[in-house]
Design a protein around this motif. Structure first.
Motif, short mmCIF file in Angstrom:
data_model
loop_
_atom_site.label_atom_id
_atom_site.label_comp_id
_atom_site.label_asym_id
_atom_site.label_seq_id
_atom_site.Cartn_x
_atom_site.Cartn_y
_atom_site.Cartn_z
N PHE A 71 0.83 -1.21 0.00
CA PHE A 71 0.00 0.00 0.00
C PHE A 71 0.86 1.26 0.00
N GLY A 72 1.98 1.21 0.72
CA GLY A 72 2.85 2.37 0.82
C GLY A 72 3.55 2.71 -0.49
N LEU A 73 3.68 1.73 -1.38
CA LEU A 73 4.36 1.94 -2.66
C LEU A 73 3.38 2.20 -3.80
N LEU A 74 2.10 2.38 -3.47
CA LEU A 74 1.10 2.76 -4.46
C LEU A 74 0.98 4.28 -4.53
N PRO A 75 0.40 4.82 -5.60
CA PRO A 75 0.19 6.28 -5.69
C PRO A 75 -0.71 6.78 -4.57
N ASP A 76 -0.84 8.08 -4.48
CA ASP A 76 -1.67 8.70 -3.44
C ASP A 76 -3.14 8.59 -3.82
N ILE A 77 -3.70 7.43 -3.57
CA ILE A 77 -5.13 7.19 -3.79
C ILE A 77 -5.74 6.79 -2.45
N SER A 78 -7.05 6.69 -2.38
CA SER A 78 -7.70 6.41 -1.10
C SER A 78 -7.35 5.02 -0.59
N VAL A 79 -7.42 4.85 0.72
CA VAL A 79 -7.16 3.54 1.33
C VAL A 79 -8.14 2.50 0.78
N GLY A 80 -9.39 2.92 0.61
CA GLY A 80 -10.39 2.00 0.07
C GLY A 80 -10.02 1.51 -1.32
N ASP A 81 -9.49 2.41 -2.17
CA ASP A 81 -9.10 2.02 -3.52
C ASP A 81 -7.85 1.14 -3.51
N LYS A 82 -6.96 1.39 -2.55
CA LYS A 82 -5.80 0.52 -2.41
C LYS A 82 -6.24 -0.89 -2.02
N GLU A 83 -7.22 -0.96 -1.15
CA GLU A 83 -7.74 -2.27 -0.74
C GLU A 83 -8.42 -2.98 -1.91
N ARG A 84 -9.14 -2.22 -2.74
CA ARG A 84 -9.78 -2.81 -3.93
C ARG A 84 -8.73 -3.35 -4.90
N MET A 85 -7.64 -2.60 -5.09
CA MET A 85 -6.56 -3.08 -5.95
C MET A 85 -6.00 -4.39 -5.41
N TRP A 86 -5.76 -4.44 -4.12
CA TRP A 86 -5.22 -5.65 -3.48
C TRP A 86 -6.15 -6.84 -3.70
N GLU A 87 -7.43 -6.63 -3.53
CA GLU A 87 -8.40 -7.71 -3.70
C GLU A 87 -8.43 -8.23 -5.14
N ILE A 88 -8.38 -7.30 -6.11
CA ILE A 88 -8.40 -7.71 -7.51
C ILE A 88 -7.14 -8.49 -7.87
N LEU A 89 -5.99 -8.03 -7.37
CA LEU A 89 -4.72 -8.68 -7.70
C LEU A 89 -4.54 -10.02 -7.00
N LYS A 90 -5.15 -10.16 -5.84
CA LYS A 90 -5.03 -11.43 -5.10
C LYS A 90 -6.05 -12.47 -5.54
N LYS A 91 -7.10 -12.02 -6.23
CA LYS A 91 -8.16 -12.94 -6.64
C LYS A 91 -7.69 -13.85 -7.75
N SER A 92 -8.06 -15.12 -7.67
CA SER A 92 -7.70 -16.08 -8.71
C SER A 92 -8.34 -15.67 -10.02
N GLN A 93 -7.53 -15.71 -11.08
CA GLN A 93 -8.00 -15.22 -12.38
C GLN A 93 -8.37 -16.36 -13.32
N SER A 94 -9.11 -16.00 -14.36
CA SER A 94 -9.46 -16.96 -15.40
C SER A 94 -8.23 -17.26 -16.24
N ALA A 95 -8.36 -18.21 -17.14
CA ALA A 95 -7.26 -18.56 -18.03
C ALA A 95 -6.89 -17.38 -18.91
N PRO A 96 -5.66 -17.37 -19.44
CA PRO A 96 -5.27 -16.29 -20.34
C PRO A 96 -6.24 -16.12 -21.49
N LEU A 97 -6.22 -14.96 -22.10
CA LEU A 97 -7.17 -14.61 -23.16
C LEU A 97 -7.22 -15.63 -24.27
N MET A 98 -6.05 -16.10 -24.73
CA MET A 98 -6.03 -17.02 -25.86
C MET A 98 -6.81 -18.29 -25.53
N GLU A 99 -6.52 -18.89 -24.35
CA GLU A 99 -7.25 -20.10 -23.96
C GLU A 99 -8.72 -19.81 -23.80
N SER A 100 -9.02 -18.69 -23.15
CA SER A 100 -10.41 -18.35 -22.89
C SER A 100 -11.20 -18.22 -24.18
#
Length: 670
Positions: A629-658
């Motif tokens: 969080f400290g190395l992210l731009p100056d955005i709200s804590v809530g938005d930093k938490e949203r970024m963390w959640e999106i990046l930690k969430k398991s993703q679908s297969a790459p575009l080509m496979e999908s």
């Protein structure tokens, strides 16, 4: 945008034949045929059309403005309804003009040398009118108001007349659903760039999309198994396919009796690649699936790759056939010699730029400016004769040289002029020349380019963006849609697409334009190349200190070379290197930073003082949130938490496979 490849069935056959053991060869071929007994294949005709994309934006639909809330695109270029205004409000009359050209020109030399009628973008009027008709239907409009279809990208195939297509079907105008997927998209001038995320493989939703856009399904040519001649005949949906299997029935039976299952596959490949299309003329081939793997067949005009089974003579004959197809396409387009085309497009460019200087197309947004300008140029060009074009373009050229149109008839000249105007207007709008307060096309603009992968974005990236924003009139932020992996952590284009569009875009300086791209380096060179002859545009290409070599030696050198090759000013391309962003002292005092230093992976970092994508991915892997969080731009804590959640969430297969899985579901649905 959608672009996926499917293996040729002939290559599959060749790979089987390349095995050294004869019994294993035939066993592998027989296994393919046996698979189709319990899982019958569904082969659909592979059509040779133009690939278009429709994006349903998050805007509300408006009954009186049926195209509001939609973007129609071709190869990242937006298709505007205003481009077609000059053809008149009578759609049937306009369509007739596009398809058959101007009847009054039928006896001219131009018409005799080149088939009359438009061969490219003007055909998209039919797509515009089709979408209008669908959105005037209240029930369909209600479907497209639902939240789950917003930000949906729909890939379609449009059957039209176009010089680059190998097929000239008798029946044209069809629209076929190819695939759908959730999209994060950006607009830049007259272009739309998108990163397609999760594929949509829900059959019910796919069918609803197809029905509520009035799209067709690809024609089914075969549905059955390949284990006998009788099953092949019974499974043939197209009469021409059935007739061919009937003709070769004894050949198939003899091959099976002899255990020659490779021969059986070769017969199937032959039948599936040469037959009469459902739209008239020779078919392109078929697409089908065996055990979840997509294959295609093709006939002449579709590939220069040599079929492993082709003899020298057969390959040469096919190349001659494809050459003939390409030559016919060239004649149909009506283009002249290389020198004639250079003079023509220089004259046309001068004319369009002069009109932009004279007329005021400035409006509150680039999109409104483009629409206003395209309405003007459409009405202007569609009311000009060939003589009008010749006179005005030679005056604009100002060299005394004659302007030649090759063998184009009037409708092709008008189409060419519209295309040229859109590109020039689009790029002028893109760099802010057509916005209120600008000084017009003659005003100097400093344009910054910031190419980055940003997987994920960090404070160092943001430092470059802010520096460019302060030093330039407008900044292109070119972000890669490709994934990046280190320490077993992958950040995908889909994840960062969501973060950019839903979070970071709201914090960008007003003069920064976000664009997604497959390759930021190539996009940088392409962008500079687009403006290379605009003497009042100065580019500054930005990079961080560790990337200085890449930014200077690759981007800048290539850009200067492009400028010089095209007769532009290479001095209008500058390099700007921003100082490395070190880890702030305060971050080093955090408990998480001490945890980071204790990890074995810490010793593997090449630069322990600098903020980097590798460091950020390491923090994600070991879930050291306070440092992240400290190395992210100056955005709200809530938005930093949203970024963390999106990046930690398991993703679908790459575009080509999908997309391939999605295509299997759509093309070969059982």
């Amino acid at each position: 945008m959608l672009d996926f490849s499917i293996d040729h069935f002939s290559k599959k056959i060749a790979s089987i034949k390349n095995q050294s053991d004869e019994k294993k060869k035939q066993s592998a071929a027989k296994a393919i045929c046996d698979l189709t007994i319990n899982s019958p294949i569904r082969a659909v005709e592979k059509l040779d059309g133009t690939k278009l994309t429709l994006i349903r934006t998050d805007e509300d639909l408006i009954e009186d403005e049926p195209l509001h809330g939609w973007i129609i695109g071709y190869k990242e270029e937006i298709i505007y309804a205003e481009e077609f205004e000059g053809l008149g409000s009578d759609f049937e009359a306009a369509k007739s003009k596009i398809r058959s050209g101007y009847a009054a020109d039928a006896e001219t030399d131009l018409a005799k040398r080149s088939p009359s009628g438009a061969t490219g973008r003007l055909w998209y009027l039919e797509v515009i009118e089709h979408l209008k008709r669908q959105m005037k239907d209240a029930s369909k409009r209600n479907f497209w108001q639902q939240d789950n279809v917003q930000d949906l990208e729909i890939f379609i195939e449009f059957i039209q007349r176009k010089g680059t297509l190998a097929r000239s079907y008798k029946e044209k105008g069809g629209l076929y659903l190819t695939a759908i997927g959730k999209s994060q998209y950006t607009r830049s001038g007259s272009r739309v760039m998108s990163v397609v995320g999760n594929q949509i493989d829900d059959p019910a939703l796919i069918e609803s999309v197809r029905n509520n856009l009035g799209l067709s399904e690809y024609p089914v040519v075969f549905e059955g198994s390949l284990n006998s001649s009788q099953s092949m005949i019974a499974g043939s949906v197209f009469t021409v396919i059935r007739t061919e299997f009937e003709r070769r029935a004894s050949e198939i039976d003899n091959a099976i009796a002899a255990g020659n299952w490779i021969g059986v596959l070769e017969i199937v490949n032959d039948v599936f690649k040469d037959f009469e299309s459902s739209l008239g003329n020779t078919a392109e081939g078929v697409v089908f699936s065996i055990a979840g793997k997509l294959y295609k067949t093709y006939s002449a005009g579709q590939s220069t790759a040599r079929d492993p089974r082709e003899s020298d003579e057969e390959y040469q004959n096919r190349m001659e056939s494809e050459k003939e197809i390409r030559e016919k396409a060239k004649i149909a387009s009506g283009i002249g010699t290389f020198d004639e085309e250079n003079i023509l497009f220089k004259a046309l460019g001068n004319f369009v730029r002069n009109e932009i200087e004279i007329k005021d197309f400035r409006d509150s947004s680039p999109e409104k400016s483009i629409r206003k300008a395209m309405s003007y140029f459409s009405n202007l060009f569609f009311n000009m004769s060939i003589d009008d074009f010749k006179e005005k373009l030679e005056v604009a050229l100002g060299t005394g040289e004659s302007v030649s149109f090759g063998s184009r008839d009037l409708i092709k000249i008008q189409e060419m002029a519209i295309d040229n105007a859109r590109k020039i207007v689009g790029k002028f709008a893109d760099v802010g020349i057509l916005l209120p307060g600008s000084t017009g096309a003659s005003g100097r603009r400093i344009v910054g380019i910031v190419p980055m992968a940003a997987k994920p974005l960090h404070l160092g990236h943001w430092n470059i963006i802010e520096a460019a924003s302060k030093e330039c009139d407008i900044v292109y932020l070119l972000v890669s849609g490709k994934p990046r992996t280190s320490d077993d952590i992958t950040i995908t284009g889909e994840q960062m697409g969501k973060i950019w569009m839903k979070i970071l875009k709201n914090y960008l300086p007003d003069n920064v334009k976000l664009s997604f791209t497959a390759s930021p380096l190539s996009a940088t060179s392409g962008l500079i190349s687009t403006f290379v002859n605009e003497k009042n545009i100065v580019f500054r290409v930005y990079a961080g200190e560790p990337d200085a070599t890449r930014g200077d030696d690759i981007i800048l050198a290539k850009a200067k070379s492009t400028a010089e090759t095209k007769g532009g000013n290479s001095d209008n391309v500058e390099s700007r290197i921003i100082e490395t962003m070190n880890i702030p002292p305060g971050i080093k005092q955090l408990a998480g930073f001490k945890q980071l230093q204790s990890l074995p992976a810490w010793s593997g970092l090449s630069d322990k003082e600098r903020i980097s994508g590798t460091l950020m991915r390491l923090l994600l892997k070991y879930e050291i949130a306070d440092v992240f969080f400290g190395l992210l731009p100056d955005i709200s804590v809530g938005d930093k938490e949203r970024m963390w959640e999106i990046l930690k969430k398991s993703q679908s297969a790459p575009l080509m496979e999908s997309i391939l899985r999605m295509a299997i579901r759509e093309f070969v649905r059982r």
